[in-house]
Design an enzyme around this catalytic site. Structure first.
Site, PDB file in Angstrom:
ATOM      1  N   LEU A 169      -5.789  11.243  -5.781  1.00  0.00           N
ATOM      2  CA  LEU A 169      -4.151  11.601  -4.789  1.00  0.00           C
ATOM      3  C   LEU A 169      -3.904  10.855  -5.323  1.00  0.00           C
ATOM      4  O   LEU A 169      -2.334  10.276  -5.535  1.00  0.00           O
ATOM      5  CB  LEU A 169      -4.555  12.166  -4.191  1.00  0.00           C
ATOM      6  CG  LEU A 169      -5.671  12.750  -3.277  1.00  0.00           C
ATOM      7  CD1 LEU A 169      -4.947  13.564  -2.293  1.00  0.00           C
ATOM      8  CD2 LEU A 169      -5.296  14.226  -3.821  1.00  0.00           C
ATOM      9  N   ASP A 185       6.555   1.313   7.763  1.00  0.00           N
ATOM     10  CA  ASP A 185       6.875   0.801   6.364  1.00  0.00           C
ATOM     11  C   ASP A 185       7.154   2.771   6.160  1.00  0.00           C
ATOM     12  O   ASP A 185       6.763   3.059   5.486  1.00  0.00           O
ATOM     13  CB  ASP A 185       5.641   0.145   5.968  1.00  0.00           C
ATOM     14  CG  ASP A 185       5.561   0.849   4.629  1.00  0.00           C
ATOM     15  OD1 ASP A 185       6.491   0.498   3.701  1.00  0.00           O
ATOM     16  OD2 ASP A 185       4.270   0.991   3.645  1.00  0.00           O
TER      17      ASP A 185
END
Length: 1016
Positions: free
Chosen positions: A689, A808
């Site tokens: 992924l 983040d």
């Protein structure tokens, strides 16, 4: 009042002096026909006119200030002074401020057309003071070299040294002339503090630049010629970088050159322009000086791009939108501007971003330059490229050096710093700075520091520092700083003004107001002298200790020798015994079968370690006697696990036991929870992924449940090399916090385990891809952006309620579920124990989302998440970032100095929430108060949101991703999904000590609580 009157009198006197200069120059022009003299007189007249304009503005402001104080005192004597600042906002004050409002960067302060202001005078004084100190040191060095050449009778070198000495002496003369002029313009009463270009938190104090400088030297004007030079003098312009001459024009008698040079620069701070007058064939005499910092040139070019973009697009800042009342609240307004064609940016990258202007030479004259700097940047990305993926950055941990309580870290300074110990400049070099009190010094000086850090308690300071009897406190008083002065503690240059500068009336040292209480009571004694005293004390103590040790060892030497001989014999016998035992014990006994029903048994530490099912790892051992490779199970200790019975010897093994490969973990019986542990062999990898710095994220199916999970695979070797062990453990703890309530908008953890070379996080598989992919395909509508923002807001609220900051937040880390709801992922930069008003200082995040306080390396709170939340909403509403640049440095500059721009028809509540979230002052930022997310949730932007329905997923999502099957990976990057889902071999072998860092990592959500081995 007396000070104001004195200042007014002084300004009037200076104005009259400048007028006298003009009158005398005009009279002299009428008496001579010499064109060279006319040119010099003309330049004097122009400079005096500029000075008069500046002084008259200051005079008018002083008069207004004086009248304001009188009026306030007559009306309300007790608060007269407090009303003074508000009174100064009159027409004159506004006109004065307007002169400096167009100054975009320090390069504008060098522009001749920029009027004289406090900012310009401050900048030039600081620059000239520093250049003068450096040039004086350079001249002293030349003198020393000349003496050495004289001893060696090297005539050629002597002549070269004399030539350099004459040039240096002339430069010093020019610098002193320029300094005198700007000092004469200073007014003592000026109460305004002007941010210094080199002060702490400076926006432009950046690292050296590498790239191609294209510079065109046009012409000169009003340059002062040296005395005794004839009319037919030749002028030459030289371009120097890092003390090396890189280009030189041809001599010109008309002051016109029109020559273009391309100079390749590598890690260069500034370019020096020197105008020479050719005195004879061998001697060139400098008559004009100019220094241009490349970072200022880069910043000016960046701002030109922004200005061009603004003019082409017609977007405005929030303040202008409110002042001009251009915001129209219409339901369809944002949808109209959200179309892709409405947010297309003009192609500014291809435009001409050269900077062309007349720049002031010191001490007199101007030079016409056209400059363009193209950076060598492998990560260059056009400003108008739209949204794109960016990796997070994190400041690497460095070793801390403790001296008298100071915790020194190596720090790279890109501005002029002064060592607090020796007083010398750091000069763009690495230095040491205390984490707690910001004491700054050279790398070579930090071991000599004698001052105690404020973080060190007084009762623990039984050091030599306490034994220095010199205790004379400084007498610090408020000081009007004019010129280049540095703080004697933190080493940063002091800003111009009275508010933040303090000076000792006895010894003359200067410091910031906030640093005064950190300066030791060594008035009259330099730090180097204090260090010499300390050295003498240490030497005396060491000598006394050695004398005492020699006396005591003399009496006990014979007895100690006998004892040592006896004990060594015993040790040799013990070693022999251990050696025999080791060689007779089979090394492959760990591969013996483990009993299925072990009985508790007390085992001594020297015997076999008890086996725990969750921490078994496999290694391969070759035994020549068996003629085959035997799989050995490495056993780890679990303090809470029951001990196992001793397994049978190697002779009892009749057939090999099937075991997993080296890259798998062993799944065995959990002796405490009676549940099977998850291991690598329980999963079937289906696809890749994504990839990161330390490993991969892979789609896998749990064989027993036929459930899909995303497994984050991290290499232990890279974790250890980058000192990310604690960060990895923290990430696991954050996962457990998310698991506590199975938060609907946070990725939850199913389990985690490890092998010899890797660790594995088994997480929810969110198959809809991230929001970055979706926004690149189509622009979000207002409703869709608002819906995602609401769910992300609840995720941040949950983190903050549990004392965690995320740090983040970005589109890349927000995943879209098949049902249309979002989940926040990637907890690698999270920090725990961050409650209201708790602070941290780690430099980390994704550049476009980093708050100003992070960039300025200040202590920051959880409000940095709300800044990032504002950037996120801006990107979702407008399809672009509010702060853009071609590289990280330009992005950082934009964050620190640019104002976000908005379409003129953007709804008022959208502009309002963005303006409040993107507030540079963290204390005034929306969400920074004790209510945290509640303040954000009650903003009018979310007025139509039912937060309870959002949390329980009762609100219909505006978009549902279309998936062909549960394993469909079309919303993930094909660059990764087309790879084979295999783990690359790792050849490195970790030692037992390295493996101990990962003890207790295993976990399963099926347990009521983390496994008994989980001490992370």
């Amino acid at each position: 009042m007396d000070m104001i009157d004195e200042a007014i009198t002084e300004v009037v006197r200076k104005i009259e002096r400048e007028r006298s200069v003009i009158h005398g120059a005009l009279s002299m022009k009428r008496l001579t026909q010499n064109q060279t003299v006319h040119q010099q007189l003309h330049s004097n007249i122009e400079e005096s006119k500029k000075s008069i304009i500046y002084l008259e503005e200051r005079l008018e402001k002083l008069k207004l200030r004086k009248n304001g104080v009188r009026k306030s005192n007559s009306e309300k004597p007790s608060v007269g002074i407090e009303k003074n600042p508000s009174f100064s906002t009159t027409k004159s004050a506004k006109s004065f401020s307007s002169t400096s409002s167009n100054i975009d960067s320090n390069l504008d302060l060098l522009n001749y057309d920029t009027p004289l202001t406090i900012s310009k005078i401050s900048f030039l004084l600081q620059q000239l003071e520093f250049k003068l100190s450096v040039e004086e040191q350079y001249r002293k060095g030349i003198e020393k070299m000349a003496k050495l050449y004289e001893r060696e009778h090297d005539r050629r070198s002597i002549a070269e040294a004399e030539k350099k000495y004459v040039e240096s002496a002339q430069k010093i003369t020019l610098l002193k002339q320029a300094l005198k002029r700007y000092h004469d313009l200073h007014i003592e009463i000026d109460e305004e503090d002007v941010p210094s270009t080199e002060s702490r938190g400076n926006l432009n104090a950046r690292r050296p630049q590498s790239g191609l400088l294209k510079i065109t030297v046009g012409s000169l004007r009003n340059v002062t010629h040296s005395a005794g030079i004839s009319k037919q003098t030749e002028m030459i312009v030289a371009i120097r970088a890092e003390d090396l001459e890189r280009a030189r024009t041809r001599p010109s008698r008309t002051d016109r050159f029109n020559e273009t040079f391309e100079i390749d620069l590598e890690k260069t701070n500034e370019v020096e322009i020197v105008v020479y007058e050719k005195k004879n064939e061998k001697l060139l005499l400098p008559v004009g000086l100019l220094w241009i910092r490349l970072s200022d040139l880069v910043e000016k070019q960046r701002r030109k791009k922004v200005e061009q973009e603004v003019s082409d697009k017609g977007w405005v800042s929030a303040d202008k939108m409110i002042n001009q009342r251009l915001s129209i609240f219409l339901p369809s307004a944002l949808n109209n501007i959200s179309k892709p064609e409405s947010t297309d940016r003009p192609n500014t990258a291809s435009g001409n971003q050269s900077v062309s202007a007349w720049f002031s030479l010191e001490p007199m004259g101007q030079i016409n330059l056209t400059m363009n700097f193209t950076k060598h940047n492998t990560r260059k990305r056009p400003m108008d490229a739209g949204l794109g993926r960016q990796g997070a950055i994190r400041q690497r941990k460095e070793s801390v050096h403790e001296v008298y309580g100071h915790k020194f870290l190596q720090h790279q300074f890109y501005q002029i710093m002064r060592c607090a110990l020796c007083g010398e400049f750091l000069k763009n070099a690495a230095g040491m700075q205390c984490i707690d009190c910001h004491y700054t010094c050279h790398k070579k000086c930090y071991p000599k520091v004698v001052t105690k850090c404020i973080s060190k308690s007084s009762d623990s300071a039984s050091s030599e520092y306490e034994k220095i009897n010199h205790r004379i406190p400084h007498h610090f008083e408020s000081h009007t700083n004019i010129g280049a002065n540095w703080c004697c503690h933190c080493g940063y240059i002091l800003p111009l003004g009275r508010k933040t500068a303090r000076k000792c009336t006895e010894c003359g040292i200067t410091a910031h107001a906030q640093c005064v209480h950190l300066v030791p009571d060594f008035c009259g004694m330099s730090m180097e002298m204090a260090n010499r005293v300390i050295s003498e004390i240490r030497t005396t103590k060491i000598y006394k200790a050695q004398q005492h040790k020699q006396k005591s060892s003399h009496h006990k030497h014979h007895h100690h020798k006998k004892s040592k001989s006896s004990s060594s014999k015993h040790k040799e016998n013990d070693k022999a015994s251990v050696s025999i035992t080791t060689t007779t014990t089979p090394s492959i006994t760990p591969a013996d079968p483990v009993p299925t029903s072990p009985k508790p048994l007390a085992i001594e530490p020297v015997k076999r370690k008890p086996v725990h099912a969750g921490n078994l790892e496999v290694t391969s051992v070759s035994d020549n006697k068996l003629g085959a490779t035997v799989q050995v199970v490495e056993q780890k200790v679990d303090d809470k696990a029951d001990a196992l019975t001793k397994p049978p010897s190697l002779d009892a093994v009749k057939e090999p036991i099937p075991v997993p490969s080296v890259e798998t973990s062993v799944v065995a019986q959990d002796l405490t929870h009676k549940a099977k542990r998850i291991g690598l062999e329980d999963f079937t990898f289906l696809s890749v992924l994504g990839k990161g710095n330390f490993g991969k994220v892979m789609l896998a199916e749990l064989k027993s449940e036929k459930q899909l999970y995303a497994i984050k695979v991290l290499k232990k070797e890279f974790i250890l090399e980058n000192d990310e062990v604690e960060s990895t453990k923290s990430e696991k703890r954050v996962f457990l916090v998310a698991n506590r309530e199975r938060h609907p908008f946070l990725v939850n953890l199913h389990s985690c385990f490890q092998t010899e070379t890797r660790i594995y996080f088994v997480m929810d598989f969110v198959s809809g891809g991230d929001l970055m992919l979706h926004i690149q395909q189509e622009q979000f509508s207002r409703r869709r952006a608002q819906f995602y923002a609401a769910e992300v807001c609840l995720a941040l609220k949950y983190f903050h309620d549990n004392g965690i900051i995320y740090r983040d937040l970005k589109l890349d880390n927000i995943l879209l579920s098949p049902d249309g709801h979002v989940k926040v992922a990637d907890y690698g930069l999270c920090k725990e124990d961050m409650w209201h008003d708790n602070t941290t200082a780690t430099f980390c995040g994704t550049p476009e989302f980093m708050a100003p306080e992070i960039l300025l390396e200040q202590q920051y709170t959880r409000s940095v998440d709300w800044w990032a939340f504002g950037v996120l909403i801006y990107q979702m509403l407008l399809g672009q970032s509010p702060f853009r640049g071609e590289d990280e440095e330009e992005i950082f500059d934009a964050i620190l100095s640019d104002e976000p721009l908005y379409p003129i028809h953007m709804p008022r509540d959208s502009v309002s929430i963005l303006q409040q979230l993107l507030t540079r002052d963290p204390k005034k930022r929306l969400g920074s108060g004790p209510n945290d997310a509640e303040d954000v949730m009650t903003h009018p932007f979310f007025s139509n949101i039912n937060w309870d329905d959002i949390y329980h997923k009762r609100t219909q999502p505006p978009y549902i991703p279309s998936l062909n099957s549960p394993t469909d990976t079309k919303y993930f990057d094909e660059e990764f999904t087309r790879e084979l889902p295999v783990l690359t071999p790792v050849n490195s072998i970790l030692t037992k000590e390295m493996q101990q860092h990962f003890e207790g990592f295993s976990y399963s959500c099926e347990d009521d609580k983390p496994s008994t081995t989980d001490n992370a």
